[in-house]
Design a protein around this motif. Structure first.
Motif, PDB file in Angstrom:
ATOM      1  N   UNK A  15       0.833  -1.178   0.000  1.00  0.00           N
ATOM      2  CA  UNK A  15       0.000   0.000   0.000  1.00  0.00           C
ATOM      3  C   UNK A  15       0.869   1.228   0.000  1.00  0.00           C
ATOM      4  N   UNK A  16       0.390   2.258  -0.596  1.00  0.00           N
ATOM      5  CA  UNK A  16       1.164   3.479  -0.590  1.00  0.00           C
ATOM      6  C   UNK A  16       0.894   4.218   0.700  1.00  0.00           C
ATOM      7  N   UNK A  17       0.510   3.418   1.702  1.00  0.00           N
ATOM      8  CA  UNK A  17       0.349   3.976   3.029  1.00  0.00           C
ATOM      9  C   UNK A  17       1.704   4.367   3.581  1.00  0.00           C
ATOM     10  N   UNK A 114      -0.421 -10.183  -1.544  1.00  0.00           N
ATOM     11  CA  UNK A 114       0.538  -9.636  -2.495  1.00  0.00           C
ATOM     12  C   UNK A 114      -0.114  -9.201  -3.803  1.00  0.00           C
ATOM     13  N   UNK A 115      -1.322  -9.670  -4.058  1.00  0.00           N
ATOM     14  CA  UNK A 115      -1.943  -9.446  -5.366  1.00  0.00           C
ATOM     15  C   UNK A 115      -2.921  -8.280  -5.386  1.00  0.00           C
ATOM     16  N   UNK A 116      -2.887  -7.452  -4.351  1.00  0.00           N
ATOM     17  CA  UNK A 116      -3.779  -6.311  -4.328  1.00  0.00           C
ATOM     18  C   UNK A 116      -3.078  -5.132  -3.659  1.00  0.00           C
ATOM     19  N   UNK A 119      -2.339  -4.655   0.233  1.00  0.00           N
ATOM     20  CA  UNK A 119      -2.767  -5.884   0.888  1.00  0.00           C
ATOM     21  C   UNK A 119      -1.884  -6.338   2.022  1.00  0.00           C
ATOM     22  N   UNK A 120      -0.645  -5.868   2.038  1.00  0.00           N
ATOM     23  CA  UNK A 120       0.280  -6.280   3.078  1.00  0.00           C
ATOM     24  C   UNK A 120       1.410  -7.104   2.504  1.00  0.00           C
ATOM     25  N   UNK A 121       2.126  -7.835   3.382  1.00  0.00           N
ATOM     26  CA  UNK A 121       3.217  -8.710   2.984  1.00  0.00           C
ATOM     27  C   UNK A 121       4.348  -7.908   2.326  1.00  0.00           C
TER      28      UNK A 121
END
Length: 430
Positions: A15-17, A114-116, A119-121
């Motif tokens: 995420x661009x968080x 990983x595919x969104x 999403x994290x990771x």
């Protein structure tokens, strides 16, 4: 040959968080010409390690290249074993070399996280590194790129799908399409065991494209350009993956599967370019005759940097194809039936020198599509096709010949292909 686990790697999709990361104004800057580890770069759910390389030639606002190692490797190993740092010295961009720390030291390209986007990771960790580089090294957010080998190439495709607004272009060496691994159960470190890495997952271009678009489902802006590389003799991540990647990204861009141009920039290389109506190349693919799971090899990183536009417009050196025929002749034999056909093609070298490494280009009539082939690698399967030698038949001696063939579906036109060229030289027929 590298261990099979080096064929896999996770794609970064975070995420661009990272914008929420608190980056100190006194963030350490990598010393010129020195690889430096950064230990506090922001949210790191993937527990990755970050290394950065800032050359002495870096301008005030340098471009950033995220360089992802293969499974079993590390950031420092990819730094010392690839040409990107040397190119950074020449052209003044920053290179970020992450290290994966789990699952055979592979980046996570298999999990749902990983595919969104966001999403994290590992993806979130990788995006934290990009944001850190933009802040600590004053990197240009409009010139961020990603590249990787094997598992790192798989992660490259993930990043391009999850963060199309962040990356301007990517170069994937020996990867698989975005979303190819259903989950960790198919991430199997054994040749031929993985359905994804062995090319046994069959999807239409639309289905492959939908997987990539699902990485950031609300995104409608411009897409990062994509460069793809694969060796025809790769028996770890199979050569079929190159066509699947082409299918995916040409569909994302709304392009046809037939290249707008084909050439041979180096001996044994076939390059297909897919351009839009204005002539901008959005997808570029390289088929490397006889190469196994060994990319990028010498000189290839320079082609990636040129594709990114980071070499001040200076194209990589081009070599004349050794053994390019002074003359060649193609003969063919066709057998057809309702809805199908086979074609056997004999390529004769009528020149005075051996041909080492060859690509035979031709155009199939409308309605014909190759369903299987032998003695060569074929891509794409319709329209303007290029057949590239395999390892055992790479050399055609002067006065000698080699035979290849394919089976195809057809809708009524069973005529022979037209416009045969061998390594760019027109061939006589009959």
């Amino acid at each position: 040959m590298r261990p099979f686990v080096k064929a896999f790697a996770g794609i970064c999709s975070g995420a661009v968080i990272v914008a929420a990361c608190a980056m100190a104004a006194s963030a350490p800057r990598a010393s010129a010409a020195t690889l430096t580890q950064v230990t506090d770069f922001g949210p790191n759910p993937g527990n990755l390690q970050m290394y950065s390389y800032v050359p002495a030639s870096a301008p005030a606002h340098p471009a950033i290249v995220l360089a992802l190692h293969p499974c079993g490797g590390s950031g420092p190993q990819f730094y010392s074993g690839s040409e990107f740092a040397g190119l950074a010295d020449r052209y003044g961009f920053v290179v970020v070399y992450p290290s994966a720390t789990h699952m055979y030291n592979c980046f996570d390209s298999w999990s749902a996280q990983a595919k969104v986007r966001g999403g994290g990771s590992d993806p979130v960790s990788l995006m934290s590194m990009v944001t850190y580089a933009e802040r600590a090294y004053h990197g240009d957010p409009d010139r961020v790129y990603v590249t990787g080998s094997s598992g790192g190439a798989m992660e490259t495709n993930i990043m391009l799908g999850d963060y199309p607004d962040v990356f301007k272009a990517g170069a994937a060496f020996m990867g698989v399409p975005f979303g190819c691994f259903v989950d960790a159960s198919d991430y199997i470190p054994s040749p031929g065991a993985s359905n994804c890495a062995s090319g046994r997952i069959n999807k239409t271009p639309q289905q492959w494209g939908d997987l990539a678009r699902a990485g950031d489902p609300g995104y409608t802006g411009p897409r990062p350009r994509v460069q793809l590389w694969h060796g025809t003799a790769d028996n770890l991540v199979y050569y079929a993956e190159l066509q699947q990647e082409i299918d995916q990204w040409t569909n994302v861009f709304g392009l046809g599967r037939t290249p707008t141009s084909t050439d041979t920039p180096q001996s044994g290389w076939t390059r297909w370019r897919f351009a839009d109506s204005a002539g901008k190349v959005d997808v570029e693919a390289y088929s490397i005759a006889g190469a196994g799971h060994v990319l990028p090899s010498t000189g290839m990183a320079g082609y990636a940097i040129h594709f990114f536009g980071l070499d001040s417009g200076t194209p990589p050196p081009t070599t004349t194809t050794p053994g390019a025929p002074a003359a060649c002749r193609v003969t063919d034999a066709i057998s057809s039936w309702s809805g199908g056909m086979t074609e056997n093609i004999t390529i004769s070298n009528t020149g005075s020198a051996a041909i080492t490494g060859w690509s035979l280009a031709f155009t199939l009539p409308a309605g014909q599509a190759i369903t299987s082939g032998w003695s060569a690698a074929y891509s794409p399967t319709s329209g303007q096709v290029t057949a590239t030698n395999l390892g055992y038949n790479a050399t055609i001696p002067a006065g000698g010949s080699t035979s290849i063939g394919f089976q195809a579906s057809q809708t009524g036109d069973t005529a022979a292909p037209a416009g045969f060229t061998l390594n760019g030289a027109a061939c006589a027929t009959g």
